[in-house]
Design an enzyme around this catalytic site. Structure first.
Site, PDB file in Angstrom:
ATOM      1  N   HIS A 257       0.855  -1.190   0.000  1.00  9.96           N
ATOM      2  CA  HIS A 257       0.000   0.000   0.000  1.00  9.96           C
ATOM      3  C   HIS A 257       0.893   1.243   0.000  1.00  9.96           C
ATOM      4  CE1 HIS A 257      -3.469   2.487   0.812  1.00  9.96           C
ATOM      5  NE2 HIS A 257      -2.757   3.104   1.725  1.00  9.96           N
TER       6      HIS A 257
ATOM      7  N   SER B 249       3.916   0.652   2.618  1.00  5.91           N
ATOM      8  CA  SER B 249       3.845  -0.387   3.653  1.00  5.91           C
ATOM      9  C   SER B 249       3.474  -1.720   3.027  1.00  5.91           C
ATOM     10  CB  SER B 249       2.735  -0.057   4.678  1.00  5.91           C
ATOM     11  OG  SER B 249       2.865   1.249   5.177  1.00  5.91           O
TER      12      SER B 249
HETATM   13  C1  GRF Z   1       1.109   0.612  -5.997  1.00  2.00           C
HETATM   14  O1  GRF Z   1       1.286   1.957  -5.637  1.00  2.00           O
HETATM   15  C2  GRF Z   1       0.660  -0.211  -4.813  1.00  2.00           C
HETATM   16  O2  GRF Z   1       1.203   0.219  -3.613  1.00  2.00           O
HETATM   17  C3  GRF Z   1      -0.827   0.020  -4.825  1.00  2.00           C
HETATM   18  O3  GRF Z   1      -1.194   0.037  -6.182  1.00  2.00           O
HETATM   19  C4  GRF Z   1      -0.063   0.437  -6.959  1.00  2.00           C
HETATM   20  C5  GRF Z   1       0.196  -0.646  -7.941  1.00  2.00           C
HETATM   21  O4  GRF Z   1       1.222  -0.306  -8.841  1.00  2.00           O
HETATM   22  N1  GRF Z   1      -1.536  -0.977  -4.054  1.00  2.00           N
HETATM   23  P1  GRF Z   1       1.741  -1.384  -9.864  1.00  2.00           P
HETATM   24  O5  GRF Z   1       0.520  -1.933 -10.588  1.00  2.00           O
HETATM   25  O6  GRF Z   1       2.469  -2.442  -9.094  1.00  2.00           O
HETATM   26  O7  GRF Z   1       2.651  -0.638 -10.793  1.00  2.00           O
END
Ligand code: GRF
Length: 223
Positions: free
Chosen positions: A112, A139
């Site tokens: 997250h 996190s």
């Molecule tokens: C990331 O910022 C992650 O923390 C959140 O969604 C985004 C996903 O990015 N849960 P990606 O698809 O891995 O580039």
């Protein structure tokens, strides 16, 4: 030889965290194998990245199911079919029903983009700026039924800089998400970090506060 530690990765979009796992595996730095990628979107970059890496994929459309529970039952049946040791939500944008979460909670983590417990939910970078936070970050936490809740395994901090926009701040956070997720998966696969019903354990003792990703991209205890 020990059988490979198997990961099921759930993703809905860009898939840069998935790519970080795939690249760490290729480099022999993950201690685990991305055994399957699962999505609630038929077409997304994460699925393309998985296919390009030769990883089996499953995509299910929520529109084909009468309820969230029915969708999750099908999705998690597909996930369990590959017998994962760990389920990694990496940009999986769908709320998972509490029944499905309860069954796998001690084998499922999520990344997250905030320093939880601050800023659960969406638009975390804009919210961190609006709140005047001086530190922001990402996190990795154990998934529990409520959104972005569950014990936090580890965090990576980023300083908020003068003139930051959500985009600039978000890009610096994302760059730290990748080693944070790889570090957590590796620590779990090697048995240094464990998710137990009694709580998180780090190197055999109870983890009382989240680990921190240091500048060398290693997880360490916060003094
Ligand atoms: C990331 O910022 C992650 O923390 C959140 O969604 C985004 C996903 O990015 N849960 P990606 O698809 O891995 O580039």
């Amino acid at each position: 030889m020990r059988p490979p530690f198997r990961l099921a990765v759930l993703a809905s979009g860009r898939g840069s965290n998935l790519q970080a796992l795939i690249e760490a595996q290729r480099a022999g730095k993950l201690g685990a194998e991305v055994a399957g990628v699962f999505s609630d979107r038929g077409h997304c970059k994460a699925l393309e990245r998985a296919r390009a890496a030769g990883v089996p994929t499953v995509a299910l459309s929520p529109a084909d199911f009468p309820s969230r529970e029915a969708f999750d039952a099908a999705m998690f049946a597909a996930v369990e079919a590959i017998q994962p040791d760990l389920i990694v939500c990496a940009g999986y944008m769908r709320i998972i029903s509490s029944n499905a979460v309860t069954r796998v909670s001690h084998r499922m983590i999520n990344i997250h983009p905030s320093l939880l417990p601050a800023h659960p939910g969406l638009h975390t970078h804009a919210r961190a700026l609006a709140a005047g936070d001086r530190e922001h970050g990402a996190s990795v936490h154990q998934v529990e039924a409520a959104v972005d809740s569950g014990p936090v395994l580890a965090r990576a901090c980023v300083n908020v800089l003068p003139g930051d926009t959500p985009e600039r701040l978000g890009a610096r956070v994302l760059a730290r998400e990748h080693p944070l997720l790889v570090g957590c998966v590796r620590a779990i696969s090697e048995g240094r970090l464990s998710l137990r019903p009694s709580g998180l354990q780090w190197q055999g003792t109870d983890l009382r506060q989240p680990l921190s990703l240091n500048r060398r991209d290693e997880l360490e205890e916060v003094p």
